[in-house]
Design an enzyme around this catalytic site. Structure first.
Site, PDB file in Angstrom:
ATOM      1  N   ARG A 187      -4.060  -5.618  -4.280  1.00 14.47           N
ATOM      2  CA  ARG A 187      -3.804  -4.595  -5.404  1.00 14.47           C
ATOM      3  C   ARG A 187      -3.785  -3.353  -5.971  1.00 14.47           C
ATOM      4  O   ARG A 187      -2.870  -2.872  -6.096  1.00 14.47           O
ATOM      5  CB  ARG A 187      -4.114  -5.607  -7.107  1.00 14.47           C
ATOM      6  CG  ARG A 187      -4.190  -6.815  -7.009  1.00 14.47           C
ATOM      7  CD  ARG A 187      -4.499  -7.229  -8.649  1.00 14.47           C
ATOM      8  NE  ARG A 187      -4.623  -6.479  -9.592  1.00 14.47           N
ATOM      9  CZ  ARG A 187      -4.932  -6.984 -11.142  1.00 14.47           C
ATOM     10  NH1 ARG A 187      -6.178  -7.035 -10.532  1.00 14.47           N
ATOM     11  NH2 ARG A 187      -4.572  -5.994 -11.798  1.00 14.47           N
ATOM     12  N   CYS A 233     -11.094  -1.011 -13.105  1.00  9.66           N
ATOM     13  CA  CYS A 233     -10.229  -1.411 -12.351  1.00  9.66           C
ATOM     14  C   CYS A 233      -8.851  -2.000 -13.367  1.00  9.66           C
ATOM     15  O   CYS A 233      -8.181  -0.864 -13.816  1.00  9.66           O
ATOM     16  CB  CYS A 233     -11.366  -3.767 -12.599  1.00  9.66           C
ATOM     17  SG  CYS A 233     -11.755  -3.822 -14.576  1.00  9.66           S
TER      18      CYS A 233
END
Length: 285
Positions: free
Chosen positions: A184, A243
């Site tokens: 990611r 995050c």
């Protein structure tokens, strides 16, 4: 009262045998792709006496349609303290947070409690897996907590916002550390947000790298060595954690405190805020 950020299952069992201590267990289990799953798991079985704190309802504030604040914005501190008090937390309560084995959502609760100035909070190292391995039992009894009295004190954990992180892209006074998985971070396999990639200049430290194979946190010395190998001589107070939505970043914040590295900040909106803001630069997409 200040306590170690982690507690082992064996240490918790010893504490629970001491009736003079006010210890409150908070179950934080949650599944990002199935928001009802955590509460359902809690109802099926939890540590005796534990209450449940839902990520979407208690550990986050309402999401903004503009994307500001990200998918899981920080709750209003006064509201959060009120919700914690309703679960039975008072000023003298030792809060022990747990989830499954990775402690991601328990870390979010740990950080939020520290954020409002409640230092007597720790995470069950290894979560429910460690509890069961140590011979602990589960219960389906739902306790009726006695409401506590909890005040918000001066925030003891710093945060930064979108504009500060945006300005940092050019001046690099702070180092951004991304807790998402490496794929990611590279902009691959993005399923949670509409755009893949990462904030320019960010480094990647997947939160799972903080754990041993058994789901417990690595030793303080090992964590310290790994963070220092990644960050060089940059001090912790120049570090910003992010995050996807400010949840697993708390895992890295917890790991750094376990390692004795204090003072770094959380970017609560994280990637879910950043990728929705017009003009925000993106790398790796």
């Amino acid at each position: 009262m200040s306590v170690s950020p982690l507690i082992s299952a064996e240490q918790l069992q010893d504490l629970l045998r001491q009736p003079s201590l006010h210890v409150l267990l908070i179950d934080c289990r949650y599944v990002l792709t199935d928001p009802a799953a955590g509460a359902q798991a809690y109802a099926q079985g939890h540590i005796l006496g534990a209450v449940y704190a839902d990520l979407g309802e208690i550990l986050s504030g309402p999401a903004n349609q503009t994307g500001l604040g990200g998918r899981h914005p920080l709750p209003d501190p006064q509201r959060f303290a009120k919700d914690m008090a309703a679960l039975g937390v008072s000023q003298s309560t030792l809060v022990v947070a747990y989830d499954t084995g990775e402690s991601v959502f328990a870390s979010r609760l740990w950080w939020l409690m520290r954020w409002i100035g409640h230092e007597a909070v720790c995470v069950l190292d290894g979560g429910l897996q460690a509890w069961l391995k140590a011979g602990g039992e589960l219960s389906s009894q739902t306790p009726q907590p006695t409401p506590g009295a909890l005040s918000v004190h001066q925030p003891s954990r710093p945060t930064v916002g979108f504009e500060q992180v945006l300005g940092n892209v050019s001046d690099s006074k702070l180092q951004v550390l991304d807790a998402r998985s490496p794929d990611r971070f590279r902009g691959e396999n993005e399923t949670m947000d509409p755009v893949g990639g990462h904030i320019p200049g960010a480094l990647n430290r997947h939160y799972k790298d903080n754990l041993d194979a058994d789901g417990r946190f690595k030793t303080p010395s090992q964590l310290r060595a790994e963070f220092q190998a990644l960050l060089g001589d940059r001090p912790a107070h120049q570090l910003v954690h992010q995050c996807g939505s400010g949840v697993s970043a708390c895992h890295n914040l917890l790991a750094m405190e376990v390692a004795g590295l204090y003072g770094s900040a959380l970017y609560p909106g994280s990637w879910s805020e950043w990728c929705r803001q017009p003009g925000a630069p993106i790398e790796g997409s």
